[in-house]
Design a protein around this motif. Sequence first.
Motif, PDB file in Angstrom:
ATOM      1  N   SER A 108       0.811  -1.218   0.000  1.00  0.00           N
ATOM      2  CA  SER A 108       0.000   0.000   0.000  1.00  0.00           C
ATOM      3  C   SER A 108       0.845   1.269   0.000  1.00  0.00           C
ATOM      4  O   SER A 108       0.435   2.280  -0.575  1.00  0.00           O
ATOM      5  CB  SER A 108      -0.963   0.004   1.186  1.00  0.00           C
ATOM      6  OG  SER A 108      -0.243  -0.034   2.400  1.00  0.00           O
ATOM      7  N   ARG A 166       1.795   1.951  -3.596  1.00  0.00           N
ATOM      8  CA  ARG A 166       0.593   2.365  -4.331  1.00  0.00           C
ATOM      9  C   ARG A 166       0.237   3.809  -4.008  1.00  0.00           C
ATOM     10  O   ARG A 166      -0.034   4.611  -4.912  1.00  0.00           O
ATOM     11  CB  ARG A 166      -0.573   1.442  -4.002  1.00  0.00           C
ATOM     12  CG  ARG A 166      -0.481   0.082  -4.661  1.00  0.00           C
ATOM     13  CD  ARG A 166      -1.789  -0.687  -4.552  1.00  0.00           C
ATOM     14  NE  ARG A 166      -2.098  -1.088  -3.191  1.00  0.00           N
ATOM     15  CZ  ARG A 166      -1.836  -2.290  -2.686  1.00  0.00           C
ATOM     16  NH1 ARG A 166      -1.258  -3.201  -3.429  1.00  0.00           N
ATOM     17  NH2 ARG A 166      -2.164  -2.573  -1.443  1.00  0.00           N
ATOM     18  N   ASN A 167       0.250   4.155  -2.716  1.00  0.00           N
ATOM     19  CA  ASN A 167      -0.110   5.526  -2.328  1.00  0.00           C
ATOM     20  C   ASN A 167       0.896   6.555  -2.836  1.00  0.00           C
ATOM     21  O   ASN A 167       0.507   7.653  -3.244  1.00  0.00           O
ATOM     22  CB  ASN A 167      -0.254   5.620  -0.813  1.00  0.00           C
ATOM     23  CG  ASN A 167      -1.474   4.879  -0.317  1.00  0.00           C
ATOM     24  OD1 ASN A 167      -2.438   4.688  -1.050  1.00  0.00           O
ATOM     25  ND2 ASN A 167      -1.439   4.440   0.930  1.00  0.00           N
ATOM     26  N   TYR A 200       0.195   6.912  -6.520  1.00  0.00           N
ATOM     27  CA  TYR A 200      -1.048   7.675  -6.698  1.00  0.00           C
ATOM     28  C   TYR A 200      -0.794   9.163  -6.479  1.00  0.00           C
ATOM     29  O   TYR A 200      -1.294  10.006  -7.231  1.00  0.00           O
ATOM     30  CB  TYR A 200      -2.142   7.199  -5.741  1.00  0.00           C
ATOM     31  CG  TYR A 200      -2.799   5.897  -6.131  1.00  0.00           C
ATOM     32  CD1 TYR A 200      -3.052   5.568  -7.462  1.00  0.00           C
ATOM     33  CD2 TYR A 200      -3.177   4.985  -5.165  1.00  0.00           C
ATOM     34  CE1 TYR A 200      -3.654   4.380  -7.812  1.00  0.00           C
ATOM     35  CE2 TYR A 200      -3.787   3.784  -5.504  1.00  0.00           C
ATOM     36  CZ  TYR A 200      -4.026   3.490  -6.832  1.00  0.00           C
ATOM     37  OH  TYR A 200      -4.628   2.303  -7.166  1.00  0.00           O
ATOM     38  N   SER A 213       1.017  10.477  -9.445  1.00  0.00           N
ATOM     39  CA  SER A 213       0.111  10.551 -10.594  1.00  0.00           C
ATOM     40  C   SER A 213      -0.822  11.750 -10.487  1.00  0.00           C
ATOM     41  O   SER A 213      -1.083  12.420 -11.490  1.00  0.00           O
ATOM     42  CB  SER A 213      -0.701   9.263 -10.705  1.00  0.00           C
ATOM     43  OG  SER A 213       0.151   8.172 -10.959  1.00  0.00           O
ATOM     44  N   ILE A 214      -1.309  12.013  -9.292  1.00  0.00           N
ATOM     45  CA  ILE A 214      -2.163  13.193  -9.098  1.00  0.00           C
ATOM     46  C   ILE A 214      -1.381  14.459  -9.425  1.00  0.00           C
ATOM     47  O   ILE A 214      -1.879  15.352 -10.116  1.00  0.00           O
ATOM     48  CB  ILE A 214      -2.726  13.221  -7.667  1.00  0.00           C
ATOM     49  CG1 ILE A 214      -3.763  12.119  -7.494  1.00  0.00           C
ATOM     50  CG2 ILE A 214      -3.328  14.583  -7.327  1.00  0.00           C
ATOM     51  CD1 ILE A 214      -4.185  11.873  -6.060  1.00  0.00           C
ATOM     52  N   ALA A 241       0.872   9.600 -16.030  1.00  0.00           N
ATOM     53  CA  ALA A 241       0.081   9.425 -14.796  1.00  0.00           C
ATOM     54  C   ALA A 241      -0.953   8.322 -14.961  1.00  0.00           C
ATOM     55  O   ALA A 241      -1.114   7.481 -14.069  1.00  0.00           O
ATOM     56  CB  ALA A 241      -0.597  10.744 -14.436  1.00  0.00           C
ATOM     57  N   ASN A 281       0.766   4.943 -14.914  1.00  0.00           N
ATOM     58  CA  ASN A 281       1.129   4.574 -13.547  1.00  0.00           C
ATOM     59  C   ASN A 281      -0.075   4.102 -12.744  1.00  0.00           C
ATOM     60  O   ASN A 281       0.004   3.127 -11.994  1.00  0.00           O
ATOM     61  CB  ASN A 281       1.811   5.739 -12.834  1.00  0.00           C
ATOM     62  CG  ASN A 281       3.280   5.787 -13.112  1.00  0.00           C
ATOM     63  OD1 ASN A 281       3.915   4.772 -13.360  1.00  0.00           O
ATOM     64  ND2 ASN A 281       3.838   6.980 -13.076  1.00  0.00           N
ATOM     65  N   ILE A 282      -1.197   4.789 -12.890  1.00  0.00           N
ATOM     66  CA  ILE A 282      -2.410   4.376 -12.174  1.00  0.00           C
ATOM     67  C   ILE A 282      -2.837   2.987 -12.637  1.00  0.00           C
ATOM     68  O   ILE A 282      -3.182   2.127 -11.817  1.00  0.00           O
ATOM     69  CB  ILE A 282      -3.543   5.410 -12.370  1.00  0.00           C
ATOM     70  CG1 ILE A 282      -3.206   6.694 -11.606  1.00  0.00           C
ATOM     71  CG2 ILE A 282      -4.887   4.852 -11.912  1.00  0.00           C
ATOM     72  CD1 ILE A 282      -4.130   7.851 -11.903  1.00  0.00           C
ATOM     73  N   VAL A 293      -0.398   0.361 -11.176  1.00  0.00           N
ATOM     74  CA  VAL A 293      -0.584   0.164  -9.735  1.00  0.00           C
ATOM     75  C   VAL A 293      -1.857  -0.633  -9.459  1.00  0.00           C
ATOM     76  O   VAL A 293      -1.861  -1.532  -8.623  1.00  0.00           O
ATOM     77  CB  VAL A 293      -0.588   1.525  -9.005  1.00  0.00           C
ATOM     78  CG1 VAL A 293      -1.101   1.392  -7.596  1.00  0.00           C
ATOM     79  CG2 VAL A 293       0.806   2.122  -8.996  1.00  0.00           C
ATOM     80  N   ARG A 294      -2.927  -0.322 -10.165  1.00  0.00           N
ATOM     81  CA  ARG A 294      -4.190  -1.022  -9.910  1.00  0.00           C
ATOM     82  C   ARG A 294      -4.168  -2.475 -10.363  1.00  0.00           C
ATOM     83  O   ARG A 294      -4.755  -3.338  -9.722  1.00  0.00           O
ATOM     84  CB  ARG A 294      -5.344  -0.304 -10.598  1.00  0.00           C
ATOM     85  CG  ARG A 294      -5.716   0.956  -9.890  1.00  0.00           C
ATOM     86  CD  ARG A 294      -6.991   1.517 -10.425  1.00  0.00           C
ATOM     87  NE  ARG A 294      -7.256   2.755  -9.713  1.00  0.00           N
ATOM     88  CZ  ARG A 294      -8.453   3.145  -9.397  1.00  0.00           C
ATOM     89  NH1 ARG A 294      -9.486   2.425  -9.728  1.00  0.00           N
ATOM     90  NH2 ARG A 294      -8.623   4.269  -8.754  1.00  0.00           N
TER      91      ARG A 294
END
Length: 135
Positions: A4, A7-8, A11, A14-15, A72, A75-76, A79-80
């Motif tokens: 996690s 992932r965070n 994220y 990416s944001i 981005a 990457n999302i 990760v998912r």
Amino acid sequence: MKRSLERNIIYGASIWQIISGLITIFFYSNYIKSQGTKLENPTFSQIMGMDSIFSSYYTFIVTFGSFFIVIALINIFIVRKHVTDGSLQYKIPIFWLFLAVVFYFLSDYLSLLLTSIAAVVALSKNKAIKGIIQH
């Protein structure tokens, strides 16, 4: 072992990349486009030349901003779909290190920092997961 943290971090990166890309596309590109109209009493050839130059700048800037948004979204997606708890990850952290080098040359230091941290954390967790699997 949970993934996690990686992932965070990705994220968050990416944001930031989406925000940066949108700012580049909508604000900076329009600013550059408006700079071409600042001549006083321009001739027709000056207008055509300035329009050509600033159109090229505009296209480059929109492409540059779009690149950030595409990275981005990639990457999302990665990760998912591929960063799962308890799995060994080798190619994805190497990809993130490659992106960190790209971000260094693009002078996006926040993305550089976040992708580097995520890659190092992912590679270090690989060692711990490998130790758990071997026992």
